[in-house]
Design an enzyme around this catalytic site. Structure first.
Site, PDB file in Angstrom:
ATOM      1  N   SER A  15       0.847  -1.192   0.000  1.00  0.00           N
ATOM      2  CA  SER A  15       0.000   0.000   0.000  1.00  0.00           C
ATOM      3  C   SER A  15       0.883   1.243   0.000  1.00  0.00           C
ATOM      4  CB  SER A  15      -0.927  -0.021   1.216  1.00  0.00           C
ATOM      5  OG  SER A  15      -0.186  -0.165   2.408  1.00  0.00           O
ATOM      6  N   GLU A  17       1.272   5.503   0.701  1.00  0.00           N
ATOM      7  CA  GLU A  17       0.741   6.680   1.401  1.00  0.00           C
ATOM      8  C   GLU A  17       1.137   7.969   0.682  1.00  0.00           C
ATOM      9  OE1 GLU A  17       0.791   6.797   5.738  1.00  0.00           O
ATOM     10  OE2 GLU A  17       1.679   8.792   5.583  1.00  0.00           O
ATOM     11  N   TYR A  49      -3.840  13.534   6.631  1.00  0.00           N
ATOM     12  CA  TYR A  49      -4.692  14.674   6.993  1.00  0.00           C
ATOM     13  C   TYR A  49      -3.787  15.777   7.493  1.00  0.00           C
ATOM     14  CZ  TYR A  49      -9.203  16.626   8.441  1.00  0.00           C
ATOM     15  OH  TYR A  49     -10.340  17.383   8.547  1.00  0.00           O
ATOM     16  N   ALA A  51      -2.333  19.531   9.049  1.00  0.00           N
ATOM     17  CA  ALA A  51      -2.435  20.133  10.377  1.00  0.00           C
ATOM     18  C   ALA A  51      -3.553  21.175  10.431  1.00  0.00           C
ATOM     19  CB  ALA A  51      -1.101  20.760  10.747  1.00  0.00           C
ATOM     20  N   HIS A  77      -6.915   9.530   6.152  1.00  0.00           N
ATOM     21  CA  HIS A  77      -6.469   9.726   7.527  1.00  0.00           C
ATOM     22  C   HIS A  77      -7.334  10.849   8.117  1.00  0.00           C
ATOM     23  CE1 HIS A  77      -2.091   8.110   6.871  1.00  0.00           C
ATOM     24  NE2 HIS A  77      -2.924   7.569   6.005  1.00  0.00           N
ATOM     25  N   ASP A 109      -0.309  15.669  15.791  1.00  0.00           N
ATOM     26  CA  ASP A 109       0.751  16.301  16.578  1.00  0.00           C
ATOM     27  C   ASP A 109       0.260  17.625  17.163  1.00  0.00           C
ATOM     28  OD1 ASP A 109       2.828  14.420  16.314  1.00  0.00           O
ATOM     29  OD2 ASP A 109       3.156  15.080  14.244  1.00  0.00           O
ATOM     30  N   LYS A 168      -6.353   1.605  22.704  1.00  0.00           N
ATOM     31  CA  LYS A 168      -6.824   2.188  21.434  1.00  0.00           C
ATOM     32  C   LYS A 168      -7.372   1.080  20.520  1.00  0.00           C
ATOM     33  CE  LYS A 168      -3.513   4.025  18.627  1.00  0.00           C
ATOM     34  NZ  LYS A 168      -2.570   5.050  18.125  1.00  0.00           N
ATOM     35  N   PHE A 219      12.828  14.130   9.416  1.00  0.00           N
ATOM     36  CA  PHE A 219      11.678  13.290   9.815  1.00  0.00           C
ATOM     37  C   PHE A 219      11.994  12.489  11.072  1.00  0.00           C
ATOM     38  CE2 PHE A 219      10.062  12.748   5.185  1.00  0.00           C
ATOM     39  CZ  PHE A 219       9.365  13.932   5.297  1.00  0.00           C
ATOM     40  N   HIS A 269       3.393  -1.004   3.988  1.00  0.00           N
ATOM     41  CA  HIS A 269       2.867   0.325   3.672  1.00  0.00           C
ATOM     42  C   HIS A 269       4.049   1.244   3.357  1.00  0.00           C
ATOM     43  CE1 HIS A 269      -0.284   3.347   3.784  1.00  0.00           C
ATOM     44  NE2 HIS A 269       0.437   4.100   4.602  1.00  0.00           N
ATOM     45  N   LYS A 275       5.975  10.577  -4.525  1.00  0.00           N
ATOM     46  CA  LYS A 275       6.842  10.288  -5.687  1.00  0.00           C
ATOM     47  C   LYS A 275       6.787   8.780  -5.967  1.00  0.00           C
ATOM     48  CE  LYS A 275       9.537  14.260  -5.807  1.00  0.00           C
ATOM     49  NZ  LYS A 275       8.692  15.091  -4.982  1.00  0.00           N
TER      50      LYS A 275
HETATM   51  P1  FAD Z   1      -2.359   8.477  20.319  1.00  0.00           P
HETATM   52  O1  FAD Z   1      -2.547   7.046  20.047  1.00  0.00           O
HETATM   53  O2  FAD Z   1      -3.496   9.225  20.933  1.00  0.00           O
HETATM   54  O3  FAD Z   1      -1.076   8.616  21.272  1.00  0.00           O
HETATM   55  C1  FAD Z   1      -0.450   9.882  21.467  1.00  0.00           C
HETATM   56  C2  FAD Z   1       0.404   9.840  22.733  1.00  0.00           C
HETATM   57  O4  FAD Z   1      -0.461   9.808  23.869  1.00  0.00           O
HETATM   58  C3  FAD Z   1       1.312   8.612  22.847  1.00  0.00           C
HETATM   59  O5  FAD Z   1       2.502   9.025  23.499  1.00  0.00           O
HETATM   60  C4  FAD Z   1       0.512   7.665  23.727  1.00  0.00           C
HETATM   61  O6  FAD Z   1       1.354   6.764  24.442  1.00  0.00           O
HETATM   62  C5  FAD Z   1      -0.177   8.650  24.657  1.00  0.00           C
HETATM   63  N1  FAD Z   1      -1.477   8.168  25.144  1.00  0.00           N
HETATM   64  C6  FAD Z   1      -2.440   7.570  24.416  1.00  0.00           C
HETATM   65  N2  FAD Z   1      -3.492   7.290  25.207  1.00  0.00           N
HETATM   66  C7  FAD Z   1      -3.184   7.746  26.444  1.00  0.00           C
HETATM   67  C8  FAD Z   1      -3.862   7.767  27.705  1.00  0.00           C
HETATM   68  N3  FAD Z   1      -5.097   7.260  27.827  1.00  0.00           N
HETATM   69  N4  FAD Z   1      -3.232   8.342  28.771  1.00  0.00           N
HETATM   70  C9  FAD Z   1      -1.988   8.874  28.653  1.00  0.00           C
HETATM   71  N5  FAD Z   1      -1.299   8.872  27.482  1.00  0.00           N
HETATM   72  C10 FAD Z   1      -1.896   8.314  26.408  1.00  0.00           C
HETATM   73  N6  FAD Z   1      -0.245  13.004  11.654  1.00  0.00           N
HETATM   74  C11 FAD Z   1      -1.055  13.864  10.991  1.00  0.00           C
HETATM   75  O7  FAD Z   1      -1.158  15.032  11.383  1.00  0.00           O
HETATM   76  N7  FAD Z   1      -1.768  13.465   9.891  1.00  0.00           N
HETATM   77  C12 FAD Z   1      -1.713  12.199   9.415  1.00  0.00           C
HETATM   78  O8  FAD Z   1      -2.377  11.880   8.436  1.00  0.00           O
HETATM   79  C13 FAD Z   1      -0.858  11.266  10.076  1.00  0.00           C
HETATM   80  N8  FAD Z   1      -0.763   9.986   9.648  1.00  0.00           N
HETATM   81  C14 FAD Z   1       0.028   9.091  10.328  1.00  0.00           C
HETATM   82  C15 FAD Z   1       0.087   7.761   9.897  1.00  0.00           C
HETATM   83  C16 FAD Z   1       0.885   6.835  10.555  1.00  0.00           C
HETATM   84  C17 FAD Z   1       0.916   5.401  10.073  1.00  0.00           C
HETATM   85  C18 FAD Z   1       1.658   7.246  11.677  1.00  0.00           C
HETATM   86  C19 FAD Z   1       2.545   6.259  12.380  1.00  0.00           C
HETATM   87  C20 FAD Z   1       1.603   8.559  12.125  1.00  0.00           C
HETATM   88  C21 FAD Z   1       0.784   9.500  11.474  1.00  0.00           C
HETATM   89  N9  FAD Z   1       0.677  10.825  11.893  1.00  0.00           N
HETATM   90  C22 FAD Z   1      -0.134  11.717  11.226  1.00  0.00           C
HETATM   91  C23 FAD Z   1       1.443  11.292  13.065  1.00  0.00           C
HETATM   92  C24 FAD Z   1       0.600  11.195  14.379  1.00  0.00           C
HETATM   93  O9  FAD Z   1      -0.493  12.081  14.311  1.00  0.00           O
HETATM   94  C25 FAD Z   1       1.514  11.568  15.539  1.00  0.00           C
HETATM   95  O10 FAD Z   1       2.489  10.591  15.722  1.00  0.00           O
HETATM   96  C26 FAD Z   1       0.808  11.920  16.862  1.00  0.00           C
HETATM   97  O11 FAD Z   1       1.762  12.541  17.711  1.00  0.00           O
HETATM   98  C27 FAD Z   1       0.218  10.738  17.591  1.00  0.00           C
HETATM   99  O12 FAD Z   1      -0.924  10.281  17.021  1.00  0.00           O
HETATM  100  P2  FAD Z   1      -1.588   8.890  17.515  1.00  0.00           P
HETATM  101  O13 FAD Z   1      -2.849   8.721  16.805  1.00  0.00           O
HETATM  102  O14 FAD Z   1      -0.588   7.812  17.489  1.00  0.00           O
HETATM  103  O15 FAD Z   1      -1.904   9.305  19.047  1.00  0.00           O
END
Ligand code: FAD
Length: 290
Positions: A15, A17, A49, A51, A77, A109, A168, A219, A269, A275
């Protein structure tokens, strides 16, 4: 097609991205990339998606266009950043109405200039809450999420991170995709630890072929992934020769993928950065092998 149905170790899918470009010229170029990658028969593609701002609408437009015009399964996303639950529901309804069946749900983020993630009033703090929300609403999406073989940058410990990932997934995720990594040992160790705590969904490795070493250093600083010392030294040696950097990056990623496939991953993935050449070389070589 629900992506969970194409993640199968006996027939692993590739896949790709993409990210939503800021300009119309960027969109045209991305659509050419999609066309160039289509012959590789991806199991699905995904569009990240942004920011904030106009690229967010582009994610919805692009997945709709790709799915309807090319027939390739396209996943959107979606992040919690800056959105209330009503706004998130609205985006999800638009995706649903366009026939999109798969979403990758993320927290996102912290916005630039902020060090910690603060949800907007009426929004969500963690991806887990967004997953629960989508499951509780009247949607029928196949749901993916993110995971971090080397640990998420904000987490105090990999154990805590894994505990949060389990919560999650239990909230209703069908599969997860890993952050990029350059050393397969992180992935294999992570999968083993995840299975031990009862995370049983497919864990799809995310691979980024290095085509520009400075960009990858940026990155990896942001996402907490590490470049193995040997690869870093090799890259340093050729960093001023763009073709040699690509050759090295492609060779490294191809070897990584071959080992991952030989050990039964459900799919791979690719972070394409919009590119096609590097991904085409790698997947071409892998398909030639089978
Ligand atoms: P979460 O799963 O919510 O975790 C975030 C942090 O909070 C982690 O440190 C986790 O340990 C902690 N945490 C979770 N639950 C709890 C809890 N209940 N109590 C305390 N701490 C907790 N970013 C974008 O902006 N757009 C995108 O499209 C995008 N696509 C991505 C695709 C992939 C495959 C990956 C790996 C990352 C992507 N990201 C994207 C980056 C991502 O948004 C960031 O890494 C972000 O900081 C964390 O998102 P998450 O969904 O993993 O967060």
């Amino acid at each position: 097609m629900k992506i969970r149905n194409c993640l199968n170790p006996s027939r692993p899918s590739f896949s790709f991205e993409f990210f939503p470009p800021k300009t119309d010229a960027g969109v045209a170029s991305l659509l050419r990339t999609v066309e160039e990658l289509a012959p590789l028969e991806p199991g699905f593609v995904s569009v990240t998606y942004g920011a904030g701002g106009s690229t967010r609408d582009r994610t919805v437009e692009l997945v709709t266009h790709i799915k309807q015009q090319t027939g390739i399964e396209a996943m959107a996303h979606l992040t919690c950043v800056g959105h209330t639950r009503d706004e998130l529901r609205d985006v999800l309804r638009r995706l649903d109405a366009a026939g999109i069946e798969n979403v990758l749900l993320l927290r996102g983020d912290p916005p630039q200039g902020q060090t910690t993630f603060e949800p907007v009033p009426g929004g969500f703090r963690y991806a887990e809450e967004l997953v629960r929300f989508v499951r509780e609403e009247d949607f029928n999406f196949c749901i993916g999420g993110a995971c971090y073989p080397e640990g998420h940058v904000e987490t105090a410990s990999r154990e805590d991170d894994l505990k949060h990932l389990k919560a999650k997934v239990d909230a209703g995720m069908d599969f997860v995709v890993t952050q990029l990594f350059f050393d397969n040992a992180f992935y294999f160790d992570f999968v083993e630890r995840a299975r031990r705590v009862g995370i049983n969904v497919p864990i799809v490795p995310g691979i980024m072929p290095i085509t520009n070493y400075e960009q990858v250093q940026r990155f990896t600083r942001m996402c907490g992934a590490t470049v193995p010392m040997r690869l870093a030294l090799q890259m340093e040696r050729v960093k001023d020769q763009p073709d040699a950097v690509v050759q090295l990056g492609v060779a490294h990623a191809t070897v990584q993928c071959m080992e991952l496939l030989s050990r039964g991953v459900p799919g791979i993935h690719f972070y394409t950065l919009n590119k096609s050449p590097a991904t085409r070389m790698i997947v071409g070589a892998l398909k030639g092998r089978s």
